[in-house]
Write a protein that holds these residues in place. Structure first.
Motif, PDB file in Angstrom:
ATOM      1  N   GLN A   1       0.563  -1.395  -0.025  1.00  0.00           N
ATOM      2  CA  GLN A   1      -0.158   0.080  -0.123  1.00  0.00           C
ATOM      3  C   GLN A   1       0.604   0.987   0.155  1.00  0.00           C
ATOM      4  OE1 GLN A   1      -2.452  -1.291   3.317  1.00  0.00           O
ATOM      5  NE2 GLN A   1      -3.803  -0.238   2.442  1.00  0.00           N
ATOM      6  N   ILE A   2       1.712   1.083   0.843  1.00  0.00           N
ATOM      7  CA  ILE A   2       2.835   2.404   1.014  1.00  0.00           C
ATOM      8  C   ILE A   2       3.029   2.672  -0.244  1.00  0.00           C
ATOM      9  CG2 ILE A   2       4.480   3.095   2.357  1.00  0.00           C
ATOM     10  CD1 ILE A   2       3.833   2.048   4.370  1.00  0.00           C
ATOM     11  N   PHE A   3       3.982   1.568  -0.970  1.00  0.00           N
ATOM     12  CA  PHE A   3       4.932   1.613  -2.473  1.00  0.00           C
ATOM     13  C   PHE A   3       3.578   2.057  -3.570  1.00  0.00           C
ATOM     14  CE2 PHE A   3       8.461   1.019   0.234  1.00  0.00           C
ATOM     15  CZ  PHE A   3       9.161   1.653   0.043  1.00  0.00           C
ATOM     16  N   GLN A   4       2.562   1.698  -3.022  1.00  0.00           N
ATOM     17  CA  GLN A   4       1.657   1.909  -4.695  1.00  0.00           C
ATOM     18  C   GLN A   4       1.345   3.441  -4.276  1.00  0.00           C
ATOM     19  OE1 GLN A   4       0.818  -0.807  -6.190  1.00  0.00           O
ATOM     20  NE2 GLN A   4      -0.130   1.432  -7.751  1.00  0.00           N
ATOM     21  N   VAL A   5       1.133   3.857  -3.322  1.00  0.00           N
ATOM     22  CA  VAL A   5       1.032   5.780  -2.935  1.00  0.00           C
ATOM     23  C   VAL A   5       2.294   5.921  -3.997  1.00  0.00           C
ATOM     24  CG1 VAL A   5       0.933   7.739  -1.178  1.00  0.00           C
ATOM     25  CG2 VAL A   5      -0.708   5.185  -1.238  1.00  0.00           C
ATOM     26  N   LEU A   6       2.781   5.990  -3.623  1.00  0.00           N
ATOM     27  CA  LEU A   6       4.253   6.677  -3.947  1.00  0.00           C
ATOM     28  C   LEU A   6       4.600   6.471  -5.471  1.00  0.00           C
ATOM     29  CD1 LEU A   6       7.420   4.999  -1.107  1.00  0.00           C
ATOM     30  CD2 LEU A   6       5.983   7.616  -1.761  1.00  0.00           C
ATOM     31  N   LEU A   7       4.454   5.540  -6.354  1.00  0.00           N
ATOM     32  CA  LEU A   7       4.213   5.093  -7.132  1.00  0.00           C
ATOM     33  C   LEU A   7       3.501   6.028  -7.759  1.00  0.00           C
ATOM     34  CD1 LEU A   7       5.302   1.346  -7.499  1.00  0.00           C
ATOM     35  CD2 LEU A   7       6.721   2.800  -8.716  1.00  0.00           C
ATOM     36  N   GLU A   8       2.279   6.581  -7.054  1.00  0.00           N
ATOM     37  CA  GLU A   8       0.951   7.381  -7.802  1.00  0.00           C
ATOM     38  C   GLU A   8       1.376   8.425  -7.483  1.00  0.00           C
ATOM     39  OE1 GLU A   8      -1.980   5.040  -7.057  1.00  0.00           O
ATOM     40  OE2 GLU A   8      -1.872   3.283  -8.487  1.00  0.00           O
TER      41      GLU A   8
ATOM     42  N   LEU B   1      12.698  -3.728 -10.312  1.00  0.00           N
ATOM     43  CA  LEU B   1      13.346  -2.558 -11.060  1.00  0.00           C
ATOM     44  C   LEU B   1      13.471  -2.060 -11.824  1.00  0.00           C
ATOM     45  CD1 LEU B   1      16.413  -5.264 -12.211  1.00  0.00           C
ATOM     46  CD2 LEU B   1      16.943  -3.575 -10.620  1.00  0.00           C
ATOM     47  N   ALA B   2      11.834  -2.050 -12.215  1.00  0.00           N
ATOM     48  CA  ALA B   2      11.063  -0.869 -12.997  1.00  0.00           C
ATOM     49  C   ALA B   2      10.339  -0.211 -12.232  1.00  0.00           C
ATOM     50  CB  ALA B   2       9.725  -1.404 -13.614  1.00  0.00           C
ATOM     51  N   GLU B   3      10.089  -0.255 -11.094  1.00  0.00           N
ATOM     52  CA  GLU B   3       9.085   0.731 -10.241  1.00  0.00           C
ATOM     53  C   GLU B   3      10.526   1.308  -9.473  1.00  0.00           C
ATOM     54  OE1 GLU B   3       6.938  -3.099 -11.108  1.00  0.00           O
ATOM     55  OE2 GLU B   3       8.924  -2.715 -10.206  1.00  0.00           O
ATOM     56  N   GLU B   4      11.460   0.870  -9.325  1.00  0.00           N
ATOM     57  CA  GLU B   4      12.907   1.365  -8.977  1.00  0.00           C
ATOM     58  C   GLU B   4      12.946   2.650  -9.957  1.00  0.00           C
ATOM     59  OE1 GLU B   4      16.437  -0.142  -6.983  1.00  0.00           O
ATOM     60  OE2 GLU B   4      15.272  -2.061  -7.002  1.00  0.00           O
ATOM     61  N   ASP B   5      13.082   2.125 -11.272  1.00  0.00           N
ATOM     62  CA  ASP B   5      13.286   3.021 -11.995  1.00  0.00           C
ATOM     63  C   ASP B   5      11.944   4.699 -11.645  1.00  0.00           C
ATOM     64  OD1 ASP B   5      15.671   2.293 -12.642  1.00  0.00           O
ATOM     65  OD2 ASP B   5      14.179   1.828 -14.243  1.00  0.00           O
ATOM     66  N   THR B   6      10.688   3.838 -11.613  1.00  0.00           N
ATOM     67  CA  THR B   6       9.888   5.037 -11.422  1.00  0.00           C
ATOM     68  C   THR B   6       9.671   5.437 -10.227  1.00  0.00           C
ATOM     69  OG1 THR B   6       8.180   3.382 -12.478  1.00  0.00           O
ATOM     70  CG2 THR B   6       7.806   5.339 -10.882  1.00  0.00           C
ATOM     71  N   LEU B   7      10.429   5.060  -9.391  1.00  0.00           N
ATOM     72  CA  LEU B   7      10.906   5.913  -8.205  1.00  0.00           C
ATOM     73  C   LEU B   7      11.509   6.702  -8.227  1.00  0.00           C
ATOM     74  CD1 LEU B   7      10.592   3.263  -5.814  1.00  0.00           C
ATOM     75  CD2 LEU B   7       8.350   5.100  -5.758  1.00  0.00           C
ATOM     76  N   ARG B   8      12.432   6.513  -8.526  1.00  0.00           N
ATOM     77  CA  ARG B   8      13.742   7.640  -8.867  1.00  0.00           C
ATOM     78  C   ARG B   8      12.761   8.888 -10.202  1.00  0.00           C
ATOM     79  NH1 ARG B   8      18.964   6.071  -7.640  1.00  0.00           N
ATOM     80  NH2 ARG B   8      19.495   7.316  -9.342  1.00  0.00           N
ATOM     81  N   SER B   9      12.461   8.733 -10.696  1.00  0.00           N
ATOM     82  CA  SER B   9      11.983   9.728 -11.770  1.00  0.00           C
ATOM     83  C   SER B   9      10.828  10.581 -11.155  1.00  0.00           C
ATOM     84  CB  SER B   9      10.864   9.216 -12.802  1.00  0.00           C
ATOM     85  OG  SER B   9       9.905   8.496 -12.793  1.00  0.00           O
TER      86      SER B   9
END
Length: 256
Positions: free
Chosen positions: A130-137, A244-252
């Protein structure tokens, strides 16, 4: 923060540098204590100047009911309890005064390291998702997370998020330990309150460390991650759902 005097232990994680030379964007990631005491001006600032899009409340239902978050205009509130209600203790503002005075509870019974290990256990995977879904969005808005004092649960989430973004561990640990300055006045007030209520001096001496951020507490969580998942990348993927894909999204989203 001078313009947020009713929020303890508030800080913007912006400006921290990653191992590869990027920095966290300002006004994107905030950590703090409970928001219930905020006034109308502070609430407007959070939704406006601070650009908060989502508030993640890490407290239990019991805590939320006794001190609910205020409504912030245009802001989404998400309840993600990161520990069971049975774990509530003095560090979580449940002071246990009556039990202390009756001699039926002792701060010696509180195992902070075990609690920190529990917060990063596989059983907590749905919460971390849940926490990371918020961050990714998050997009161009900021994310704020808090518990009661902004130290334990908030500190663990901050550590995991910062490590996921590539912030060096020594910087992560320094941020965790900063809660000691952010809560210094509050800690002194609680200990004085205990003395005023007749708690034995030897007991208040043992209560003090429970109100502090201590290296061994956050280290217990980091060591549990390494032990249970091999490394931090394993924890991110298995428990947080971040590859890895989600990490790239977070960094962007959060780095510049």
């Amino acid at each position: 923060m001078r313009d947020l005097p009713h929020i303890m232990n508030f800080r913007d994680l912006g400006g921290m540098a990653t191992s590869d030379g990027y920095i966290i964007k300002p006004r994107k990631l905030y950590r703090c204590a409970a928001l219930g005491a905020t006034d109308a001006n502070e609430r407007a600032l959070l939704a406006g100047y601070y650009n908060v899009g989502t508030v993640i409340d890490l407290r239990t239902g019991l805590e939320r009911n006794s001190d609910p978050d205020p409504d912030l205009p245009g802001v989404t509130h998400l309840e993600v309890p990161l520990m069971p209600v049975s774990a509530l203790s003095i560090t979580l503002e449940d002071y246990n005064w009556q039990e202390l005075l009756r001699g039926t509870w002792s701060p010696d019974l509180y195992d902070a390291c075990a609690l920190y290990r529990k917060m990063v256990s596989p059983a907590m995977a749905p919460r971390w998702h849940q926490i990371f879904q918020v961050l990714l969005e998050a997009g161009d808005q900021a994310v704020l997370w808090h518990c009661t004092n902004g130290k334990d649960r908030t500190g663990v989430v901050a550590a995991v998020v910062l490590l996921a973004l590539g912030i060096p561990e020594e910087t992560v640990l320094a941020d965790y330990m900063d809660s000691n300055s952010g809560l210094a006045d509050y800690r002194a007030k609680i200990l004085q309150d205990a003395r005023d209520r007749g708690v034995e001096p030897s007991m208040t001496h043992r209560m003090g460390p429970l109100l502090e951020a201590r290296y061994e507490h956050i280290a217990a969580a980091i060591e549990a991650i390494d032990k249970n998942f091999g490394d931090f990348a394993g924890f991110l993927e298995d428990v947080c759902g971040v590859g890895l894909a989600e990490e790239d999204t977070l960094r962007s989203i959060f780095l510049q």
